[in-house]
Motif scaffolding. Structure first.
Motif, PDB file in Angstrom:
ATOM      1  N   VAL A   1      13.066   9.120   3.893  1.00 47.65           N
ATOM      2  CA  VAL A   1      11.875   9.842   3.413  1.00 47.65           C
ATOM      3  C   VAL A   1      11.225   9.161   2.202  1.00 47.65           C
ATOM      4  N   ILE A   2      11.860   8.098   1.694  1.00 52.28           N
ATOM      5  CA  ILE A   2      11.255   7.393   0.549  1.00 52.28           C
ATOM      6  C   ILE A   2      10.144   6.492   1.085  1.00 52.28           C
ATOM      7  N   PRO A   3       8.887   6.790   0.755  1.00 50.10           N
ATOM      8  CA  PRO A   3       7.782   5.998   1.325  1.00 50.10           C
ATOM      9  C   PRO A   3       7.754   4.583   0.762  1.00 50.10           C
ATOM     10  N   THR A   4       7.419   3.627   1.625  1.00 48.47           N
ATOM     11  CA  THR A   4       7.359   2.231   1.174  1.00 48.47           C
ATOM     12  C   THR A   4       5.938   1.672   1.305  1.00 48.47           C
ATOM     13  N   ALA A   5       5.057   2.399   2.004  1.00 50.82           N
ATOM     14  CA  ALA A   5       3.718   1.838   2.258  1.00 50.82           C
ATOM     15  C   ALA A   5       2.597   2.686   1.652  1.00 50.82           C
ATOM     16  N   ASN A   6       2.930   3.486   0.621  1.00 51.43           N
ATOM     17  CA  ASN A   6       1.868   4.277  -0.023  1.00 51.43           C
ATOM     18  C   ASN A   6       0.970   3.340  -0.831  1.00 51.43           C
ATOM     19  N   ASP A   7      -0.289   3.174  -0.384  1.00 53.12           N
ATOM     20  CA  ASP A   7      -1.137   2.128  -0.958  1.00 53.12           C
ATOM     21  C   ASP A   7      -2.106   2.616  -2.033  1.00 53.12           C
ATOM     22  N   LYS A   8      -2.161   3.930  -2.277  1.00 48.74           N
ATOM     23  CA  LYS A   8      -3.069   4.433  -3.320  1.00 48.74           C
ATOM     24  C   LYS A   8      -2.255   4.705  -4.583  1.00 48.74           C
ATOM     25  N   LEU A   9      -2.634   4.065  -5.686  1.00 47.26           N
ATOM     26  CA  LEU A   9      -1.831   4.166  -6.907  1.00 47.26           C
ATOM     27  C   LEU A   9      -2.613   4.847  -8.022  1.00 47.26           C
ATOM     28  N   LEU A  10      -2.003   5.896  -8.567  1.00 50.50           N
ATOM     29  CA  LEU A  10      -2.550   6.583  -9.742  1.00 50.50           C
ATOM     30  C   LEU A  10      -1.602   6.320 -10.899  1.00 50.50           C
TER      31      LEU A  10
END
Length: 372
Positions: free
Chosen positions: A253-262
């Motif tokens: 469940v740990i995402p590796t491809a989240n491309d939007k960064l805040l």
């Protein structure tokens, strides 16, 4: 049994052991603390709830060695109310124990020490040491995510396991999840831990261990098997049964491809969430985040209370979108971030969100979004 002990030392020892004792017990002896005065001096205090056991040794002058058991909460309350600096005399005979200090006298009923249950540790093949400060960090950064749902008993603790990770060698990982959020801490594996089995340390053991760690400066000795774990903390030894279950493969469940960064200041972010959540309904605690260039608008719409919104500046350059989170869960995670900046890695309104201080940080958090 006859022993004399300083009030402060006895109170400290009793405060540790009595919190293991359950308030309501169907087995009378489990309400008691075992007092064992050794011939060479020293008083051993022991309490158990059959799953967790604590033994603490305190300095005492022993006139007559022996052992008995007496109500843990009653003895603790008595000692707590005795004057500071008092010398407490404990003497047990014929099913009674006399507690004397100054002009105060208490005669308490006892139960025989032979009836007192002791957790059989068996063989504990894995042994290693951890700095107390590191163990405190592991607990503080994960325990808020432990599940309280008794039906999913295998989530009612912190999962400790060793993993091989690249050229830096093996690492010790601690993880906790309740299905809505996940907290994981990674530290270098201590010598001796390489072959340890993955174990789930129960929530109550974690809570008692954390209290004891406040008084330990050096290292903690850990010994464990697949079913038991023992912590050596100076004068105290905490032994617990482990949760007999399989912890889920949380790495999926740990995402590796989240491309939007805040990138945002965790304190002002948490305070903003807290303020707008004031009017959120108790049941959902949902807060909507509207991401826009270099800012986040936090908002809550409550049918009963009205609406609230607050703008928080942040570093964000991707496409804007809306996502909802449980305010309490989000604030729990932000409260664990020590630095001035937190990275929130997002994908879309339905995908798990990754939160961490930076890619070098020991702790990593995953939060599931809500529909808002």
């Amino acid at each position: 049994m006859k022993a004399t002990i300083e009030r402060a030392a006895l109170l400290k020892g009793l405060s540790h052991v009595q919190s293991v004792v359950e308030r309501r017990n169907t087995i009378p002896i489990l309400s008691n603390v075992l007092l064992d005065a050794a011939a060479g001096g020293g008083l051993k205090l022991m309490a158990t709830d059959l799953d967790l056991q604590i033994v603490e040794t305190v300095a005492a002058a022993v006139d007559q060695p022996g052992a008995t058991t007496v109500s843990a909460h009653t003895l603790f309350d008595i000692v707590r109310k005795l004057p500071e600096g008092a010398q407490v005399q404990l003497s047990a005979a014929d099913g009674k124990m006399l507690v004397a200090a100054g002009r105060a006298r208490f005669n308490l009923a006892t139960l025989p020490r032979d009836d007192f249950p002791v957790i059989a540790e068996g063989d504990l093949p894995t042994q290693f040491e951890l700095p107390a400060a590191m163990l405190r960090q592991i607990i503080d950064k994960t325990r808020f995510a432990i599940s309280t749902e008794e039906t999913r008993y295998y989530l009612n603790g912190i999962y400790l396991h060793v993993a091989e990770e690249g050229p830096s060698g093996p690492v010790l990982k601690a993880a906790a999840t309740d299905g809505h959020r996940l907290a994981r801490v990674t530290v270098p594996a201590p010598a001796g831990a390489e072959a340890m089995p993955g174990v789930i340390v129960p929530r109550k053991c974690v809570a008692e261990l954390r209290k004891l760690l406040d008084e330990v400066d050096g290292t903690v000795d850990l010994s464990l098997s697949a079913t038991k774990i023992r912590f050596g903390l100076g004068t105290a030894i905490l032994t617990s049964k482990l949760i007999d279950g399989t912890f889920p493969d949380y790495s999926r469940v740990i995402p590796t491809a989240n491309d939007k960064l805040l990138k945002i200041d965790p304190k002002s972010f948490a305070q903003g969430v807290d303020r707008v959540a004031t009017i959120a309904s108790e049941k959902t605690r949902a807060v909507k985040m509207t991401l826009d260039r270099d800012k986040v608008v936090l908002s809550v719409t409550s049918p009963e209370n009205g609406t609230a919104a607050e703008e928080v500046p942040g570093d964000y350059t991707a496409l804007g979108f809306d996502i909802g989170f449980n305010a309490r869960y989000l604030m729990d995670i932000l409260g664990q971030i020590d630095g001035d900046l937190v990275e929130v890695h997002l994908a879309d309104a339905a995908a798990p969100t990754l939160i961490r201080e930076n890619d070098k940080a020991a702790a990593l958090y995953v939060l599931m979004p809500m529909r808002v």
